[in-house]
Motif scaffolding. Sequence first.
Motif, short mmCIF file in Angstrom:
data_model
loop_
_atom_site.label_atom_id
_atom_site.label_comp_id
_atom_site.label_asym_id
_atom_site.label_seq_id
_atom_site.Cartn_x
_atom_site.Cartn_y
_atom_site.Cartn_z
N GLN A 29 -7.37 5.82 4.71
CA GLN A 29 -6.85 6.67 3.61
C GLN A 29 -8.08 7.87 3.17
O GLN A 29 -7.79 8.91 3.13
CB GLN A 29 -7.01 5.82 2.40
CG GLN A 29 -6.27 6.28 0.96
CD GLN A 29 -6.06 5.52 0.05
OE1 GLN A 29 -6.73 4.25 0.01
NE2 GLN A 29 -5.38 5.96 -1.13
N GLN A 30 -9.21 7.26 3.33
CA GLN A 30 -10.32 8.41 3.24
C GLN A 30 -10.55 9.24 4.39
O GLN A 30 -11.02 10.49 3.73
CB GLN A 30 -11.70 7.67 3.07
CG GLN A 30 -11.82 6.60 1.67
CD GLN A 30 -12.65 5.39 1.74
OE1 GLN A 30 -13.68 5.42 2.66
NE2 GLN A 30 -12.92 4.80 0.79
N ASN A 34 -9.25 -3.17 4.21
CA ASN A 34 -10.34 -2.59 4.42
C ASN A 34 -10.21 -1.15 5.27
O ASN A 34 -10.74 -0.27 5.09
CB ASN A 34 -11.71 -3.47 4.74
CG ASN A 34 -13.16 -2.85 4.33
OD1 ASN A 34 -13.36 -1.63 4.70
ND2 ASN A 34 -14.16 -3.93 3.85
N THR A 49 -7.40 -0.31 5.89
CA THR A 49 -6.43 0.79 5.53
C THR A 49 -7.22 1.70 4.56
O THR A 49 -6.51 2.90 4.51
CB THR A 49 -5.19 0.39 4.89
OG1 THR A 49 -5.68 -0.63 3.73
CG2 THR A 49 -4.49 -0.71 5.86
N ARG A 50 -8.10 1.43 3.77
CA ARG A 50 -8.94 2.23 3.01
C ARG A 50 -9.45 3.17 3.87
O ARG A 50 -9.71 4.39 3.37
CB ARG A 50 -9.93 1.33 1.94
CG ARG A 50 -9.15 0.78 0.56
CD ARG A 50 -10.05 0.35 -0.27
NE ARG A 50 -10.97 -0.94 0.20
CZ ARG A 50 -10.89 -1.95 0.25
NH1 ARG A 50 -9.75 -2.35 -0.46
NH2 ARG A 50 -11.52 -2.83 0.60
N ASN A 51 -10.29 2.70 4.79
CA ASN A 51 -10.93 3.65 5.70
C ASN A 51 -10.16 4.58 6.15
O ASN A 51 -10.41 6.02 6.01
CB ASN A 51 -11.53 2.96 6.74
CG ASN A 51 -12.84 2.24 6.26
OD1 ASN A 51 -13.18 2.28 5.35
ND2 ASN A 51 -13.42 1.57 7.43
N ILE A 86 0.84 -1.11 0.15
CA ILE A 86 0.07 0.00 0.05
C ILE A 86 0.71 1.03 0.05
O ILE A 86 0.25 2.33 -0.25
CB ILE A 86 -0.95 0.08 1.34
CG1 ILE A 86 -0.24 0.21 2.51
CG2 ILE A 86 -1.80 -1.22 1.08
CD1 ILE A 86 -1.16 0.41 3.75
#
Length: 244
Positions: free
Chosen positions: A155-156, A149, A151-153, A114
């Motif tokens: 990031q957002q 999932n 890490t995406r949160n 990532i």
Amino acid sequence: MTTNTTSDNALTNNTEQELRARYLEIAEMAGGLAHEIRNPLSTISLNLGVLREELDGADTPRDQRMLKRLTAIQTECDRLEKFLNDFLQFTRVMELNCQSVDLSEFVAELIEFIKPEFSRQNIEISPHLGTNLPTVKLDEAFFRRGLLNLTRNAQQVMPDGGVLEFQTYLADDRVILEIIDTGKGIPENVREKIFDAFFSTKTGGSGLGLPTVRKIVEVHQGEIQCASEIDKGTRFRISLPIHP
């Protein structure tokens, strides 16, 4: 006394088998329903694409209005497609293929994956990974999906950059993973519901991301907790049993 214990164990096993059989039946029905919706939805999306191509370069007000409406319908179809994908992932029966894993090494590989994308968003990744930790038992593909999932949160919630910290360590005979961001934080009334299925504060969100993460953690006999402070950030703590 031994007889009672044996009977209790047998009763527990029977109850678990009944619950699992019921879950399998519900999951199969839910998956079948999602697929039945998905097939005509794909056909609709395909035909919408054809119609939009025919109106491409439209120069009359009427054609432009039609193109705008078709684009809006396509957007809703795409949103529904994403929801169905999330729903199928949530209802999927998890037959695990577990192996003995060094959690620190596993997280280090995830970080390398990532890091380039996060760097482009000015998010610094700060790893603090314990060495010589006892191994844990993981289905690597499922568990990786859950961590991605999370890490995406993170990031957002850090659109202008920040720090994403990973910690692994041993505590109370369990291996701990903490993922900490410096985002805007989660209000307490929202934090109480983030693991509830279909609850979402995002426009167009399915509300199945974090419930799926919790399901993945729990099927590994683990626990997940969330702590957060407004304007300071959020910490997810995953606790996993040691693999003997």
